[in-house]
Design a protein around this motif. Structure first.
Motif, short mmCIF file in Angstrom:
data_model
loop_
_atom_site.label_atom_id
_atom_site.label_comp_id
_atom_site.label_asym_id
_atom_site.label_seq_id
_atom_site.Cartn_x
_atom_site.Cartn_y
_atom_site.Cartn_z
N LEU A 26 13.56 -15.87 17.53
CA LEU A 26 15.16 -15.95 18.59
C LEU A 26 16.38 -16.08 17.54
O LEU A 26 15.89 -17.21 17.53
N VAL A 67 17.46 -21.76 22.86
CA VAL A 67 17.00 -21.09 23.58
C VAL A 67 17.39 -20.53 25.05
O VAL A 67 16.04 -19.61 25.00
N PRO A 68 18.58 -20.43 25.90
CA PRO A 68 18.42 -20.30 27.81
C PRO A 68 17.29 -18.92 27.70
O PRO A 68 16.36 -19.77 28.92
N ASP A 69 17.34 -18.29 26.98
CA ASP A 69 17.01 -16.63 27.77
C ASP A 69 15.99 -16.44 27.27
O ASP A 69 14.96 -15.36 27.35
N ALA A 70 14.68 -17.27 26.37
CA ALA A 70 13.84 -17.15 25.32
C ALA A 70 12.73 -16.68 26.70
O ALA A 70 12.09 -15.91 26.25
N LEU A 71 13.02 -17.99 27.62
CA LEU A 71 11.58 -17.38 28.48
C LEU A 71 10.06 -18.16 27.88
O LEU A 71 10.02 -16.80 28.44
N ARG A 72 10.26 -18.99 27.16
CA ARG A 72 8.82 -18.50 26.37
C ARG A 72 8.73 -19.96 27.56
O ARG A 72 8.48 -20.53 28.28
N ASN A 95 13.15 -22.95 24.90
CA ASN A 95 13.66 -22.67 26.57
C ASN A 95 15.27 -23.45 26.24
O ASN A 95 15.87 -22.98 27.09
N PRO A 123 21.93 -19.57 19.76
CA PRO A 123 23.38 -19.06 20.35
C PRO A 123 24.27 -19.10 19.35
O PRO A 123 24.22 -19.63 18.53
#
Length: 350
Positions: A253, A226-231, A223, A256
């Motif tokens: 994933l 990759v901030p938008d992974a939302l694991r 997370n 960026p």
């Protein structure tokens, strides 16, 4: 002599053109010259998430019938036909799996003959291990190292929660194996993680697969990268010392700014190595493989193996000063000890 009434002989039967089943079957398959290349980013109940074309637009696909015995996994590059627009409700078809550059495998245990492919085409394995809460499991780390070397992949050990324990002992154990060691720590809130620049630099431009048992902070690390992974993230049971599995399937994933890819995998509790051969493992230690050529036929290279050339190599460095690096007995002894430790991991329990 005329045939008796009501009876027939062979001359009365004729093949009917077009009769079902009358045409010989052929093993020729369509060439699918119009197939496009897709990159498999996820697998879910027989459906495959792909990125297709130069613009890498998302497409959902299924396997063609001729691939029913072949497993398509995250990281695969495949040839896909049919509706590849990616429009809602459309379904493409995977008709070929392109040649793989690497395959990371494991078995359920050391006696299981069935290999399970974790990911294909990965450049490096990142073993995520907490320094505390839960305590590091070095045998599990060793087994992951063995699997990566068998697959021909680079190995990175990412030590998390350095705010709770000193990373120096584990660093000393694994750097002699040629393993790159990275260290992260939680921030004041306990939810964040850093520093990330060394991690990003090591992952840049590569396809990296992250492996670790539950509760080590792998999803938290993903997370952060990759901030938008939302694991989903979990917690560690205070009684058992084990974490709750939060990732349920492998997923690729993008990092960026076109920085490469990471494959997040479900937490593992075991890592069987029934598929690994000793010679494959030895090949990952080029200096030792060269020495082992002088071993007697059938040598196991294990501690106590009779007339093992590795022992003679260590002894030959006795008169070399300790600061002489690879020529010294100290360096050679650590190198051989490290190899034999991971060699023993092929059959040790975790």
């Amino acid at each position: 002599m005329a045939a008796r009434a009501g009876t027939r002989d062979e001359a009365d039967f004729r093949d009917r053109p077009g009769k079902r089943g009358s045409r010989p079957r052929t093993k020729r398959r369509p060439d699918h010259e119009d197939a496009q290349t897709g990159f498999v980013t996820g697998v879910d109940r027989g459906r495959y998430a792909l990125l297709v074309g130069p613009d890498r637009h998302p497409v959902v696909a299924m396997k063609a019938s001729e691939l029913r015995r072949d497993r398509v996994v995250c990281g695969d590059r495949v040839d896909v036909v049919g509706n590849v627009t990616g429009d809602e409700g459309t379904l493409a078809r995977i008709v070929r799996i392109q040649e793989r550059t690497s395959v990371l495998r494991r078995t359920a245990d050391d006696t299981d003959p069935f290999e399970r492919i974790i990911v294909a085409n990965a450049d490096q394995l990142v073993i995520v291990t907490a320094l505390a809460e839960p305590e590091p499991r070095t045998r599990m780390i060793d087994r992951c190292v063995v699997a990566a070397y068998d697959a021909g992949m680079r190995v990175v050990l990412c030590l998390t929660k350095a705010d709770l324990a000193d990373p120096a002992p584990l660093r000393a154990m694994y750097e002699p194996l040629g393993v790159d060691v990275l260290v992260t720590r939680r921030d004041g809130s306990g939810d964040g993680v850093g520093p990330l620049d060394p991690v990003r630099e090591r992952l840049h431009g590569a396809l990296s697969v992250l492996v670790g048992h539950s509760g080590v902070g792998k999803s938290t690390l993903v997370n952060a990268l990759v901030p938008d992974a939302l694991r989903a993230t979990g917690h560690v049971n205070a009684v058992t010392g084990r974490g709750r599995q939060t990732s349920t399937s492998a997923v690729a994933l993008p990092l960026p700014d076109d920085g490469g890819w990471i494959v997040d995998t479900p937490g593992v509790r075991s890592f069987g190595l029934a598929h690994v051969e000793v010679e494959h493992l030895l090949g990952a230690f080029e200096d030792l493989a060269e020495v082992a050529r002088d071993c007697p036929r059938g040598c196991t290279h294990a501690d106590g193996a009779p007339d093992c050339a590795l022992d003679d190599w260590v002894a030959a460095g006795a008169d070399v000063p300790a600061d002489a690096g690879p020529a010294s007995r100290e360096f050679r002894a650590v190198r051989v000890e490290s190899f034999r430790r991971v060699l023993g991991a092929r059959t040790a329990t975790v």
